[in-house]
Design a protein around this motif. Structure first.
Motif, PDB file in Angstrom:
ATOM      1  N   VAL A   1       1.894   0.888  -1.303  1.00  0.00           N
ATOM      2  CA  VAL A   1       0.843   1.434  -2.157  1.00  0.00           C
ATOM      3  C   VAL A   1       0.667   0.523  -3.364  1.00  0.00           C
ATOM      4  O   VAL A   1      -0.445   0.234  -3.796  1.00  0.00           O
ATOM      5  CB  VAL A   1       1.191   2.871  -2.595  1.00  0.00           C
ATOM      6  CG1 VAL A   1       0.148   3.413  -3.567  1.00  0.00           C
ATOM      7  CG2 VAL A   1       1.298   3.781  -1.382  1.00  0.00           C
TER       8      VAL A   1
ATOM      9  N   ASP B   1      -2.172  14.151   2.349  1.00  0.00           N
ATOM     10  CA  ASP B   1      -1.307  13.311   1.522  1.00  0.00           C
ATOM     11  C   ASP B   1      -0.071  12.854   2.293  1.00  0.00           C
ATOM     12  O   ASP B   1       0.562  13.637   3.010  1.00  0.00           O
ATOM     13  CB  ASP B   1      -0.860  14.059   0.270  1.00  0.00           C
ATOM     14  CG  ASP B   1      -1.977  14.237  -0.743  1.00  0.00           C
ATOM     15  OD1 ASP B   1      -2.996  13.521  -0.626  1.00  0.00           O
ATOM     16  OD2 ASP B   1      -1.838  15.083  -1.638  1.00  0.00           O
TER      17      ASP B   1
ATOM     18  N   VAL C   1       4.957   3.432   1.789  1.00  0.00           N
ATOM     19  CA  VAL C   1       4.856   4.530   2.747  1.00  0.00           C
ATOM     20  C   VAL C   1       5.421   4.031   4.072  1.00  0.00           C
ATOM     21  O   VAL C   1       5.124   2.914   4.505  1.00  0.00           O
ATOM     22  CB  VAL C   1       3.401   4.974   2.930  1.00  0.00           C
ATOM     23  CG1 VAL C   1       3.304   6.047   4.008  1.00  0.00           C
ATOM     24  CG2 VAL C   1       2.838   5.498   1.622  1.00  0.00           C
TER      25      VAL C   1
ATOM     26  N   SER D   1       0.452  -0.524   0.000  1.00  0.00           N
ATOM     27  CA  SER D   1       0.000   0.000   0.000  1.00  0.00           C
ATOM     28  C   SER D   1       0.609   0.706   0.000  1.00  0.00           C
ATOM     29  O   SER D   1      -0.196   0.954  -0.452  1.00  0.00           O
ATOM     30  CB  SER D   1      -0.046   0.046   0.549  1.00  0.00           C
ATOM     31  OG  SER D   1      -0.926   0.436   0.888  1.00  0.00           O
TER      32      SER D   1
ATOM     33  N   THR E   1      -1.434   7.051  -8.196  1.00  0.00           N
ATOM     34  CA  THR E   1      -1.340   6.516  -6.842  1.00  0.00           C
ATOM     35  C   THR E   1      -1.725   7.578  -5.831  1.00  0.00           C
ATOM     36  O   THR E   1      -1.636   8.774  -6.111  1.00  0.00           O
ATOM     37  CB  THR E   1       0.092   6.029  -6.537  1.00  0.00           C
ATOM     38  OG1 THR E   1       1.009   7.119  -6.723  1.00  0.00           O
ATOM     39  CG2 THR E   1       0.498   4.865  -7.441  1.00  0.00           C
ATOM     40  N   TYR E   2      -2.142   7.127  -4.658  1.00  0.00           N
ATOM     41  CA  TYR E   2      -2.461   8.068  -3.592  1.00  0.00           C
ATOM     42  C   TYR E   2      -2.280   7.362  -2.245  1.00  0.00           C
ATOM     43  O   TYR E   2      -2.357   6.132  -2.144  1.00  0.00           O
ATOM     44  CB  TYR E   2      -3.904   8.587  -3.709  1.00  0.00           C
ATOM     45  CG  TYR E   2      -4.960   7.522  -3.534  1.00  0.00           C
ATOM     46  CD1 TYR E   2      -5.507   7.254  -2.281  1.00  0.00           C
ATOM     47  CD2 TYR E   2      -5.412   6.768  -4.615  1.00  0.00           C
ATOM     48  CE1 TYR E   2      -6.478   6.281  -2.112  1.00  0.00           C
ATOM     49  CE2 TYR E   2      -6.370   5.790  -4.464  1.00  0.00           C
ATOM     50  CZ  TYR E   2      -6.907   5.547  -3.213  1.00  0.00           C
ATOM     51  OH  TYR E   2      -7.854   4.562  -3.041  1.00  0.00           O
ATOM     52  N   ALA E   3      -2.008   8.153  -1.238  1.00  0.00           N
ATOM     53  CA  ALA E   3      -1.962   7.671   0.142  1.00  0.00           C
ATOM     54  C   ALA E   3      -2.277   8.860   1.024  1.00  0.00           C
ATOM     55  O   ALA E   3      -1.588   9.873   0.981  1.00  0.00           O
ATOM     56  CB  ALA E   3      -0.595   7.087   0.481  1.00  0.00           C
ATOM     57  N   ARG E   4      -3.333   8.727   1.834  1.00  0.00           N
ATOM     58  CA  ARG E   4      -3.784   9.846   2.663  1.00  0.00           C
ATOM     59  C   ARG E   4      -4.064   9.360   4.078  1.00  0.00           C
ATOM     60  O   ARG E   4      -4.668   8.294   4.273  1.00  0.00           O
ATOM     61  CB  ARG E   4      -5.059  10.467   2.077  1.00  0.00           C
ATOM     62  CG  ARG E   4      -4.877  11.098   0.707  1.00  0.00           C
ATOM     63  CD  ARG E   4      -6.141  11.814   0.261  1.00  0.00           C
ATOM     64  NE  ARG E   4      -7.225  10.863   0.014  1.00  0.00           N
ATOM     65  CZ  ARG E   4      -7.496  10.346  -1.182  1.00  0.00           C
ATOM     66  NH1 ARG E   4      -6.745  10.660  -2.236  1.00  0.00           N
ATOM     67  NH2 ARG E   4      -8.500   9.509  -1.324  1.00  0.00           N
TER      68      ARG E   4
ATOM     69  N   ILE F   1       5.702   8.955  -0.419  1.00  0.00           N
ATOM     70  CA  ILE F   1       6.008   7.580  -0.778  1.00  0.00           C
ATOM     71  C   ILE F   1       7.464   7.467  -1.201  1.00  0.00           C
ATOM     72  O   ILE F   1       8.110   8.458  -1.526  1.00  0.00           O
ATOM     73  CB  ILE F   1       5.112   7.066  -1.923  1.00  0.00           C
ATOM     74  CG1 ILE F   1       5.316   7.912  -3.177  1.00  0.00           C
ATOM     75  CG2 ILE F   1       3.663   7.027  -1.508  1.00  0.00           C
ATOM     76  CD1 ILE F   1       4.620   7.375  -4.406  1.00  0.00           C
TER      77      ILE F   1
ATOM     78  N   GLU G   1      -6.154   5.933   3.788  1.00  0.00           N
ATOM     79  CA  GLU G   1      -6.618   5.515   2.463  1.00  0.00           C
ATOM     80  C   GLU G   1      -5.433   5.457   1.511  1.00  0.00           C
ATOM     81  O   GLU G   1      -4.622   6.377   1.492  1.00  0.00           O
ATOM     82  CB  GLU G   1      -7.647   6.518   1.927  1.00  0.00           C
ATOM     83  CG  GLU G   1      -8.865   6.712   2.817  1.00  0.00           C
ATOM     84  CD  GLU G   1      -9.680   7.935   2.417  1.00  0.00           C
ATOM     85  OE1 GLU G   1     -10.817   7.760   1.946  1.00  0.00           O
ATOM     86  OE2 GLU G   1      -9.151   9.059   2.575  1.00  0.00           O
ATOM     87  N   PHE G   2      -5.343   4.382   0.728  1.00  0.00           N
ATOM     88  CA  PHE G   2      -4.271   4.319  -0.262  1.00  0.00           C
ATOM     89  C   PHE G   2      -4.666   3.393  -1.413  1.00  0.00           C
ATOM     90  O   PHE G   2      -5.573   2.570  -1.287  1.00  0.00           O
ATOM     91  CB  PHE G   2      -2.961   3.869   0.381  1.00  0.00           C
ATOM     92  CG  PHE G   2      -2.990   2.512   1.028  1.00  0.00           C
ATOM     93  CD1 PHE G   2      -2.693   1.370   0.305  1.00  0.00           C
ATOM     94  CD2 PHE G   2      -3.273   2.367   2.376  1.00  0.00           C
ATOM     95  CE1 PHE G   2      -2.691   0.113   0.900  1.00  0.00           C
ATOM     96  CE2 PHE G   2      -3.276   1.127   2.983  1.00  0.00           C
ATOM     97  CZ  PHE G   2      -2.980  -0.010   2.238  1.00  0.00           C
TER      98      PHE G   2
END
Length: 230
Positions: free
Chosen positions: A111, A152, A195, A10, A144-147, A155, A209-210
């Protein structure tokens, strides 16, 4: 079909000093050392450990779950002393998970992450295999995203280097897809975007969230963790 099982963090999977996700460009593949006094392995080694953790039975990669009464084994991310793992998903559907994690403990998750191994009928060198597939398929035209709590995260791209991959059971995320990956110990290598939350989290409740869209790999991730930090 085999490529559908590219695993996301993730984190983690994962996590660490890197370029903001908003830039769309992952950081370098250089492996950073883990924080002094907390972990005895570098981040590359820890991503290798993640693969053995993720392929326990039951696998934390499979579906939605919650650790009400703390009896859900898939929430047990303390596979490496001084660190807590979280998982992506082996499927394409969105998943929601509720887990309790220890406060002030580093957290690592992918991620998006990919492994090459004899277990999955790849050809060596596995380090090259993982790197080439990530570059040529997973990261092409991907998002891609990771929050965490709506903010944010950063990564880092991390390659594991060669490692011994332990697959605990014949029933694993690959077996559900009709792919090879029998129980055993195999030579392997992985590469992915991670992450790393170095200081962990203060006590409280958080939404993590990712995920992302990876059209060239025919894969996507949409992971939500509701974390209770104690």
């Amino acid at each position: 079909m085999r490529r559908i099982v590219v695993i996301a963090l993730s984190v983690i999977l994962a996590l660490v000093v890197a370029m903001p996700l908003a830039s769309g460009n992952p950081a370098s593949t250089e492996q950073e050392s883990a924080p002094p006094g907390q972990l005895n392995k570098n981040l590359g080694d820890l991503t290798a450990e993640w693969w053995s953790w993720a392929f326990q039975d039951p696998s934390p990669l499979e579906g939605s779950y919650t650790d009400k009464k703390t009896d859900e084994p898939r929430c047990e991310g303390e596979y490496v002393e001084g660190l807590f793992f979280l998982a992506g998903s082996s499927g394409l559907d969105p998943v929601k998970r509720t887990c309790t994690v220890p406060a002030d403990t580093p957290i690592l998750f992918p991620v998006v992450n990919f492994v090459c191994s004899k277990a999955t009928e790849d050809k060596p060198p596995y380090t090259r295999c993982a790197k080439d597939f990530l570059n040529g398929n997973v990261l092409v035209d991907s998002t891609t995203y990771a929050r965490l709590a709506g903010k944010d995260l950063k990564i880092q791209r991390i390659a594991s280097g060669p490692f011994q991959w332990t697959i605990e059971s014949d029933k694993n995320p690959y077996s559900d897809l009709g792919l090879p990956a029998e129980a055993g110990i195999y030579k392997a290598a992985s590469d992915g975007l991670w992450v790393y939350l170095e200081g962990g989290l203060n006590p409280g409740r958080y939404t993590l969230e990712f995920g992302g869209e990876f059209p060239n790999a025919d894969f996507r991730q949409e992971i939500t963790y509701n974390l209770k930090v104690v």
